[in-house]
Design an enzyme around this catalytic site. Structure first.
Site, short mmCIF file in Angstrom:
data_model
loop_
_atom_site.label_atom_id
_atom_site.label_comp_id
_atom_site.label_asym_id
_atom_site.label_seq_id
_atom_site.Cartn_x
_atom_site.Cartn_y
_atom_site.Cartn_z
N CYS A 48 0.82 -1.34 0.01
CA CYS A 48 0.06 -0.12 -0.02
C CYS A 48 0.92 1.18 0.08
CB CYS A 48 -0.92 -0.10 1.06
SG CYS A 48 -1.61 1.69 1.78
N HIS A 49 0.39 2.40 -0.47
CA HIS A 49 1.16 3.70 -0.59
C HIS A 49 1.75 4.16 0.76
CE1 HIS A 49 2.51 6.49 -3.72
NE2 HIS A 49 3.45 6.60 -2.68
N THR A 50 0.85 3.60 1.82
CA THR A 50 1.39 4.11 3.14
C THR A 50 2.63 3.46 3.47
OG1 THR A 50 -0.72 4.25 3.75
CG2 THR A 50 0.51 4.41 5.47
N HIS A 70 1.48 -4.00 5.95
CA HIS A 70 -0.05 -3.82 6.66
C HIS A 70 -1.26 -4.38 5.96
CE1 HIS A 70 0.35 -0.11 4.58
NE2 HIS A 70 -0.96 -0.12 4.76
N GLU A 71 -0.90 -4.91 4.56
CA GLU A 71 -2.36 -5.30 4.04
C GLU A 71 -1.92 -6.88 3.71
OE1 GLU A 71 -4.04 -2.28 1.01
OE2 GLU A 71 -3.43 -4.12 -0.21
N CYS A 100 -10.20 -2.45 20.42
CA CYS A 100 -10.27 -3.10 21.78
C CYS A 100 -11.48 -3.58 22.32
CB CYS A 100 -9.39 -2.22 22.94
SG CYS A 100 -10.47 -0.80 23.40
N CYS A 103 -13.13 0.59 24.81
CA CYS A 103 -12.87 1.90 25.13
C CYS A 103 -14.02 2.73 24.57
CB CYS A 103 -11.72 2.65 24.45
SG CYS A 103 -11.80 2.59 22.67
N CYS A 106 -14.46 2.68 20.69
CA CYS A 106 -15.09 1.31 20.30
C CYS A 106 -16.52 0.92 20.48
CB CYS A 106 -14.24 0.04 20.86
SG CYS A 106 -12.58 0.14 20.23
N CYS A 114 -9.85 3.78 18.02
CA CYS A 114 -9.88 3.04 19.33
C CYS A 114 -8.87 3.75 20.09
CB CYS A 114 -9.56 1.70 19.01
SG CYS A 114 -8.85 0.72 20.48
N ARG A 118 -5.48 2.72 18.03
CA ARG A 118 -5.44 3.36 16.95
C ARG A 118 -4.13 3.40 16.26
NH1 ARG A 118 -6.89 9.59 18.69
NH2 ARG A 118 -8.77 8.45 19.62
N CYS A 178 -6.45 -3.30 4.05
CA CYS A 178 -6.30 -1.57 4.28
C CYS A 178 -7.10 -1.09 2.97
CB CYS A 178 -4.86 -1.37 4.36
SG CYS A 178 -4.49 0.15 4.32
N ARG A 373 -2.80 -3.04 -7.16
CA ARG A 373 -1.97 -3.79 -6.11
C ARG A 373 -1.48 -5.12 -6.60
NH1 ARG A 373 -2.41 -0.12 -3.04
NH2 ARG A 373 -3.26 -0.03 -0.96
P1 NAD Z 1 -1.37 4.87 -5.07
O1 NAD Z 1 0.05 5.64 -5.33
O2 NAD Z 1 -1.50 3.68 -5.75
O3 NAD Z 1 -2.15 6.05 -5.74
C1 NAD Z 1 -2.14 7.49 -5.56
C2 NAD Z 1 -2.82 8.28 -6.67
O4 NAD Z 1 -2.62 9.70 -6.46
C3 NAD Z 1 -1.82 7.84 -7.74
O5 NAD Z 1 -2.41 7.55 -9.15
C4 NAD Z 1 -1.07 9.35 -7.94
O6 NAD Z 1 -0.84 9.57 -9.70
C5 NAD Z 1 -2.35 10.48 -7.77
N1 NAD Z 1 -1.64 11.58 -7.32
C6 NAD Z 1 -0.78 12.07 -6.51
N2 NAD Z 1 -0.54 13.32 -6.23
C7 NAD Z 1 -1.43 13.85 -6.93
C8 NAD Z 1 -2.13 15.26 -7.07
N3 NAD Z 1 -1.51 16.22 -6.54
N4 NAD Z 1 -3.57 15.33 -7.67
C9 NAD Z 1 -3.97 14.32 -8.25
N5 NAD Z 1 -3.62 12.87 -8.31
C10 NAD Z 1 -2.52 12.91 -7.51
O7 NAD Z 1 -1.85 5.02 -3.51
P2 NAD Z 1 -3.04 4.27 -2.69
O8 NAD Z 1 -2.22 2.77 -2.21
O9 NAD Z 1 -3.83 4.07 -3.50
O10 NAD Z 1 -3.10 5.04 -1.42
C11 NAD Z 1 -3.54 6.43 -1.64
C12 NAD Z 1 -3.41 7.19 -0.45
O11 NAD Z 1 -4.06 6.76 0.65
C13 NAD Z 1 -2.00 7.26 0.11
O12 NAD Z 1 -1.79 8.63 0.70
C14 NAD Z 1 -1.98 6.21 1.22
O13 NAD Z 1 -1.13 6.61 2.15
C15 NAD Z 1 -3.50 6.70 1.79
N6 NAD Z 1 -4.05 5.78 2.78
C16 NAD Z 1 -4.88 6.21 3.96
C17 NAD Z 1 -5.45 5.32 4.56
C18 NAD Z 1 -6.40 5.68 5.60
O14 NAD Z 1 -6.88 4.93 6.53
N7 NAD Z 1 -6.77 6.93 5.58
C19 NAD Z 1 -5.41 3.93 4.25
C20 NAD Z 1 -4.81 3.40 3.09
C21 NAD Z 1 -3.82 4.25 2.33
ZN ZN Z 2 -2.56 0.80 3.48
#
Ligand code: NAD
Ligand code: ZN
Length: 380
Positions: A48-50, A70-71, A100, A103, A106, A114, A118, A178, A373
């Protein structure tokens, strides 16, 4: 009881020794689970991107050496003291934000934040004793968001494990641990578009396309995809995206482009990029009076969200979510069932597969914007 219960397991793990450097396959020792912990044999994981953000550590806290991931999907190997609702052999999805069940969060219907479990990206150790369960020749290796799935075995708090239908194929449903649940829930649980409404999705990676899928399921009539990578657009059609905007094709701000396309703004927007400028555009492109924007992307440490207060006074709402507001233990089993009874398609999110030994290829695919993915098979 499995024969390995209570013992240290030596297995393969992909270790990040330094920020931004390829992961290295190592033999790691994985200690047995302590109180309220579970040791899980990971069968499939994905990137995942994170993971990539924290591995690059550009503007993120560097904590190395570390095991990311994490995925994933796996099987319980053994459980620690006090764990009553999981047993060896159960099929589980590890989740970076836990539940949990005790809390205030939850117990609240509105929150999945959580108090105990969290998301915490700066803690690289287990809660029980403040130590890592991973080591190489005695040197501790940090955990990542309590999951560290780039290892054949990992130790996870019981509150971060969703027990799922054992008939569900783990090589597919692992993406629900995720990204796909996050995007889907961001739309269905947080943005909540009405039938016939317009929705803008910023970022068409797996998370954004899952958000688009949520908009399609909600009956949105216009789903506008925004991405800087033009290659994303063809793929996005399969996810119900009806129109595309590439900010690079316009000489005015993207929120103005969207306002023109939609007679003043979209009803809902969901930001899935991690770019703070996209977050601001996603907020400013919703219609005044009723528009709701939901932030999902993980920002850099020093980012600041800046907009004129008038944009808020004009009755726009800004929200954010982790994991699409799903509670992992209570809600994820039923999201898995949505896949089992064909309400939700996961295959189209899976564009690559690699054996564990080639995990660095998954990083290359994500960094080059190829595909959505990549499933990493642990035993291949
Ligand atoms: P990814 O890299 O596959 O997709 C991100 C997309 O955003 C890409 O296609 C990229 O070209 C585009 N992008 C980047 N900057 C941009 C901009 N300024 N304008 C328009 N498009 C833009 O990533 P992903 O795995 O799909 O994850 C996406 C985001 O979600 C990441 O920041 C990730 O960390 C986050 N995330 C958050 C949670 C949460 O619980 N909040 C969970 C999972 C992932
Ligand atoms: Zn993720």
């Amino acid at each position: 009881m499995s024969s390995t219960a209570g013992q240290v397991i030596r297995c393969k793990a992909a270790v990040a020794w330094e920020a931004g450097k390829p992961l290295v396959m190592e033999e790691v020792d994985v200690a047995p689970p302590q109180a309220m912990e579970v040791r899980v044999k990971i069968l499939f994981t994905s990137l995942c991107h994170t993971d990539v953000y924290f591995w690059e550590a550009k503007g993120q806290t560097p904590l190395f050496p570390r095991i990311f991931g994490h995925e994933a999907g796996g099987i319980v190997e053994s459980v620690g003291e006090g764990v009553t609702d999981l047993e060896p052999g159960d099929h589980v999805l590890p989740v970076f934000t836990g539940e949990c069940k005790e809390c205030r969060h939850c117990k609240s219907e509105e929150s999945n934040m959580c108090d105990l479990l969290r998301i915490n990206t700066d803690r690289g150790v287990m809660l029980n004793d403040g130590k890592s369960r991973f080591s190489i020749r005695g040197q501790p290796i940090y955990h990542f968001v309590g999951t560290s799935t780039f290892s054949e075995y990992t130790v996870v708090h019981v509150g971060c494990l969703a027990k799922i239908n054992p008939a569900a194929p783990l090589d597919k449903v692992c993406v629900l641990s995720c990204g796909i649940s996050t995007g889907l829930g961001a739309t269905l649980n947080v943005a909540k578009p009405k039938k016939g409404s317009s929705v803008a999705i910023f970022g068409l990676g797996a998370v954004g396309l899952a958000a688009a899928e949520g908009a399609r399921i909600s009956g949105a009539s216009r789903i506008i995809g925004v991405d800087l990578n033009a290659n994303r657009f063809d793929e996005a059609k399969k996810f119900g995206v009806t129109e595309f905007v590439n900010p690079k094709d316009h000489d005015k701000p993207v929120h103005e482009v969207i306002a023109e396309m939609t007679n003043g703004g979209v009803d809902r927007s969901v930001e899935c990029t991690g770019s703070v400028s996209a977050m601001i555009s996603a907020f400013e492109c919703v219609h005044d009076g009723w528009g709701v924007a939901v932030l999902v992307g993980v920002p850099n440490k020093d980012d600041a969200f800046k907009t004129h207060p008038m944009n808020v006074l004009n009755e726009r709402t800004l929200k954010g979510t982790f994991f699409g507001n799903y509670k992992p233990r209570s809600d994820i089993p039923s999201v898995v069932e949505k896949y089992m009874n064909k309400e939700l398609e996961l295959e189209k999110f899976i564009t690559h597969e690699v054996p564990f030994a080639e995990i660095n290829k998954a990083f290359e695919y994500m960094l080059s914007g190829a595909g959505l993915r990549c499933i990493i098979k642990m035993d291949a």
